[in-house]
Design a protein around this motif. Structure first.
Motif, mmCIF file in Angstrom:
data_model
loop_
_atom_site.group_PDB
_atom_site.id
_atom_site.type_symbol
_atom_site.label_atom_id
_atom_site.label_comp_id
_atom_site.label_asym_id
_atom_site.label_seq_id
_atom_site.Cartn_x
_atom_site.Cartn_y
_atom_site.Cartn_z
ATOM 1 N N TRP A 199 0.785 -1.225 0.000
ATOM 2 C CA TRP A 199 0.000 0.000 0.000
ATOM 3 C C TRP A 199 0.824 1.286 0.000
ATOM 4 O O TRP A 199 0.258 2.363 -0.147
ATOM 5 N N ASN A 238 2.642 2.274 -5.785
ATOM 6 C CA ASN A 238 1.637 2.318 -6.843
ATOM 7 C C ASN A 238 1.762 1.000 -7.601
ATOM 8 O O ASN A 238 2.728 0.780 -8.322
ATOM 9 N N ARG A 298 0.882 -1.804 -10.328
ATOM 10 C CA ARG A 298 0.334 -1.823 -11.682
ATOM 11 C C ARG A 298 0.630 -3.143 -12.372
ATOM 12 O O ARG A 298 1.544 -3.876 -11.993
ATOM 13 N N ASP A 331 -3.428 0.527 -13.273
ATOM 14 C CA ASP A 331 -3.729 0.232 -11.871
ATOM 15 C C ASP A 331 -4.374 -1.137 -11.705
ATOM 16 O O ASP A 331 -5.215 -1.543 -12.514
ATOM 17 N N ASP A 351 -7.908 1.100 -4.651
ATOM 18 C CA ASP A 351 -8.140 2.519 -4.922
ATOM 19 C C ASP A 351 -6.858 3.241 -4.590
ATOM 20 O O ASP A 351 -6.425 3.248 -3.438
ATOM 21 N N SER A 352 -6.247 3.851 -5.579
ATOM 22 C CA SER A 352 -4.908 4.411 -5.396
ATOM 23 C C SER A 352 -4.861 5.507 -4.340
ATOM 24 O O SER A 352 -3.788 5.807 -3.801
ATOM 25 N N PRO A 357 -5.333 1.989 -1.039
ATOM 26 C CA PRO A 357 -4.373 1.511 -2.049
ATOM 27 C C PRO A 357 -3.803 0.129 -1.784
ATOM 28 O O PRO A 357 -2.642 -0.141 -2.079
ATOM 29 N N GLY A 375 2.134 8.835 -9.793
ATOM 30 C CA GLY A 375 1.314 9.178 -8.649
ATOM 31 C C GLY A 375 2.192 9.478 -7.453
ATOM 32 O O GLY A 375 3.410 9.350 -7.511
ATOM 33 N N GLN A 428 2.716 8.124 -4.387
ATOM 34 C CA GLN A 428 3.042 7.165 -3.339
ATOM 35 C C GLN A 428 4.491 7.307 -2.868
ATOM 36 O O GLN A 428 5.390 7.537 -3.675
#
Length: 778
Positions: A135, A138, A140, A145, A149-150, A154, A180, A182
């Motif tokens: 978590w 990110n 993928r 994704d 939910d990012s 996450p 993103g 993260q």
């Protein structure tokens, strides 16, 4: 031509030089001039692919399972960013069971939660960050994704089968500008592609192992005209190492591609996974000491159906310009049913009812969709060719969540709810502890530019803008309206809008053709999560109404590359700042519930080093009996709290010391992570790898509580060492045998103390495990 004496003299000279290099590896790497500086690409060339990039990818004669991303790949810029690529088709690892410890053996600093041996759920962290289902990364697959939910939740409940993957790409925290915000960075699972040389290619693998484990993987791929396809199916079942830990998983994947023209290519893909696993629950320290394989939970189950559709569009406008568009969705569930009481509380039949107590049901339903578009092109400025990459993202996520402590009293997987005695807000008697609806709407845009200042020096500044709207509505601790609860648990609909500007700067200096220095700084951000805003077992008043989003930065610098065909390396230092960490504080008074708030800031500093050497290749050009390669992947991490606060005691200095944690180590952050291994290769016929993995001790809580608690949830997580052996034998044309032993010495260890699911309590790692598998390609 050289005469014989000259040849002998030259050979002796080479041998002497190589011996000196072995003795003085690092100085040689720093100052060697044997290979020239990489030249700037021709201005007329197209944006670089893996094959064309002036990168540091290792391409020795002997195949390697670890590489680096090029400066530019596809529509992405990686120059000046710490990254690793694990080639799974070249790795000696237990891919059938998804053994994470072996897969990430050559990635320094990776922390792994090994609380179940199925390989179903990923659980890795880095640089002192929590490994909880990836978590802090990110996560993928093929660039899009796959996590819940990012921004809102996450966590990754889906892990594609490693046998179906070509490689795993890891970009550390500085990759946030492209993917993103993260803190951990990005992990991308790249699925194998269609065989471009024939219409039909079939691959099948059957693997068996201890505890009635059976894994079957089959794939079909090919290219017919302008069409291409790749399809796989994997099924795996096992009784599990611990009692009550059986599982069954099935995963399928379809990719269909069409080359519309030489410039335009479109592909559609669909991944579908369904699994059910029995959860053995947590243990107390005493239970773990007596028998780590025991389980006092026979009624705990988990399942997570996962469906991930996606479309990929690649369009090459010109030799120097390219566009990529990804459209993706996620339709999945997270379902658990079981007894979530502490490990020292027995789950027994009630004398009054002659039945077990009702089990708690937790269910999430995810309905997400989104799109990312990226553009890249080269341009000329001041006699140099530079590369600009920019793009945008749209994401719409919806999560329905409920918790009901009144499930069935049975022992099998059953998500039925039973009636309650309490009247609910709507007049029914089927009250739930939580019944909530969440949504996330996200718009983002980024731009990065690779400036090639000289033939050797490049700078990559970038910026990213995030607009996030999060909403929540529903009920917590539902009941009939009363004087004290006029809305019967109905929460006031919540809407939070965040606007964040992130920025970063990367630098890279090419010292030789295949080595470079790199440095990067990037801002990081993490919004407050659903689970942090709403505590289903408590009222809204127990969550700080002034919760702040978490922010900070990642910075690293290092030296990486290869020398000749006998050594590759990556050595770096890093600093990570994590502000406004969200956590729970104990109640000030006996019996008072925990308080969820921003507990403080942490600072993570450390060294990460990877080096792999093949002395036989270094000493001779001939390897008639094969070659050995030795590697070490090590990290030293100092993650500590530098600020700690409790807003409840700021006005009461006498209590402040009880919650003062400055200088304490961050929880679940071992300071030492070392992995050592040796691999033997004999031509393309046989190879084996022996791996030693050491992870230092860590604390389970921010207070660094040493003595363990009676329920096993708090205390020290001791250091441990695990040894693995794997081999591959290509014994006849397209047939091969793969096998080995996980945890060769049957080490008893654990990697986490869970406060809730899948515990609570100590979650043991698996003991010794044997496996053998046969594969064939037609």
């Amino acid at each position: 031509m050289l005469n014989e004496n000259e040849n002998k003299t030259q050979s002796k000279g080479k041998m002497s030089i190589r011996l000196i290099l072995l003795a003085f590896i690092i100085p040689t790497l720093l100052f060697s001039q044997d290979e020239g500086v990489e030249k700037t690409p021709d201005p007329k060339t197209e944006p670089q692919t893996k094959e064309e990039t002036p990168s540091i990818r290792v391409k020795a004669k002997k195949e390697t399972d670890r590489e680096f991303l090029g400066d530019v790949e596809g529509t992405n810029i990686y120059a000046g960013k710490k990254n690793e690529v694990i080639r799974l088709d070249k790795a000696n690892a237990n891919l059938a069971l998804g053994n994470t410890r072996q897969v990430y053996a050559k990635v320094p600093g990776i922390t792994i939660w090994e609380n179940e041996g199925s390989g179903i759920q990923p659980g890795i962290g880095a640089r002192g960050l929590s490994p909880n289902r990836n978590w802090e990364f990110n996560t993928r697959m093929n660039g899009h994704d796959i996590a819940s939910d990012s921004f809102g939740y996450p966590e990754a409940y889906f892990n594609p089968p490693l046998e179906a993957l070509e490689k795993v790409e890891i970009v550390r925290g500085a990759g946030a500008l492209q993917y993103g915000p993260q803190f951990g960075g990005m992990i991308n699972y790249v699925v194998k592609k269609a065989d471009p040389t024939r219409p039909v290619k079939v691959e099948t693998k059957t693997t068996g192992g201890s505890y009635n484990t059976l894994n079957q993987y089959s794939s079909v791929s090919g290219t017919v005209g302008d069409w291409s396809y790749f399809v796989f199916y994997q099924g795996r079942s096992s009784d599990g190492w611990r009692e009550n830990s059986q599982y069954n998983i099935q995963t399928g994947f379809v990719n269909l591609g069409y080359k519309v023209s030489e410039k335009l290519k479109i592909s559609l893909e669909m991944a579908k996974s369904t699994y059910m696993s029995q959860q053995a629950g947590g243990l107390t320290d005493e239970q773990f000491r007596v028998d780590p394989r025991q389980s006092s939970r026979t009624r705990n189950w988990f399942s997570a159906p996962w469906n991930v559709p996606a479309m990929n569009i690649d369009y090459e406008q010109s030799p120097t310009s390219r566009t990529n568009v990804k459209i993706f969705g996620l339709y999945g569930e997270r379902n658990s049913v079981g007894v979530v009481s502490a490990a020292n509380v027995a789950d027994s039949i009630q004398s009054r009812t002659l039945e077990y107590s009702p089990r708690q049901i937790d269910r999430d339903t995810y309905r997400n969709y989104g799109m990312e578009a990226r553009q890249i092109f080269n341009y000329d400025l001041l006699d140099k060719t530079h590369t600009l990459s920019f793009g945008g993202r749209y994401f719409n996520g919806n999560t329905d969540r409920f918790r009901n402590p009144n499930g069935t009293t049975g022992t099998k997987f059953d998500l039925r709810e039973t009636n309650l005695n309490n009247l609910c807000y709507d007049g029914s008697r089927n009250c739930r502890v939580a019944d909530l609806d969440f949504s996330t709407l996200n718009y983002a845009g980024f731009v990065e530019n690779l400036f090639r200042i000289t033939d050797a020096l490049s700078l990559t500044p970038g910026v990213r803008y995030e607009w996030i709207r999060s909403t929540a509505s529903g009920r917590v601790n539902e009941s009939m309206p009363s004087a004290t609860r006029p809305f019967g648990g109905m929460i006031q609909p919540l809407e939070r809008v965040q606007r964040q500007v992130l920025y970063g700067l990367g630098a890279q200096y090419q010292t030789t053709k295949t080595t470079n220095f790199y440095a990067n700084y990037s801002r990081a951000f993490r919004p407050v999560l659903y689970s942090e805003l709403f505590a289903p077992t408590a009222t809204l008043n127990e969550v700080d109404p002034n919760l702040k989003d978490q922010s900070g930065y990642n910075a690293d610098a290092g030296y990486r590359g290869k020398f000749g065909q006998w050594i590759q390396f990556d050595m770096s230092v890093f600093e990570l700042r994590y502000n406004n960490r969200v956590g729970q504080l104990p109640g000030l008074l006996p019996g008072q519930a925990n308080f969820q708030t921003n507990v403080g800031d942490s600072l993570h500093r450390g060294v990460e080093a990877y080096i792999e050497i093949d002395p036989i290749v270094a000493l001779t050009d001939s390897q008639p009996f094969g070659s050995f390669s030795f590697f070490t992947s090590s990290a030293n991490v100092n993650a500590r709290y530098i600020k700690w606060e409790d807003p409840r005691v700021l006005t009461n200095p006498s209590n402040a010391q009880n919650f003062y944690r400055v200088g304490k180590l961050v929880e679940n952050a071992p300071s030492q992570i070392h992995r050592y291994g040796v691999t033997y290769h004999y031509k393309n016929v046989f190879s084996f790898t022996y791996l030693i993995s050491y992870t230092g001790a860590a604390y389970a809580d921010a207070a660094n509580t040493g003595p363990f608690t009676a329920n096993g949830q708090i205390g020290l997580i001791p250091s441990y060492t695990v040894r693995d052996f794997t081999f591959v034998w290509n014994f006849y044309e397209n047939f091969s045998l793969r096998g080995g032993v996980n945890n060769l010495t049957n080490q008893m260890y654990f990697t986490r103390r869970a406060g809730g699911y899948p515990g609570p309590g100590i979650m043991p790692g698996d003991g010794i495990f044997y496996f053998i598998g046969l594969s064939a390609v037609f």
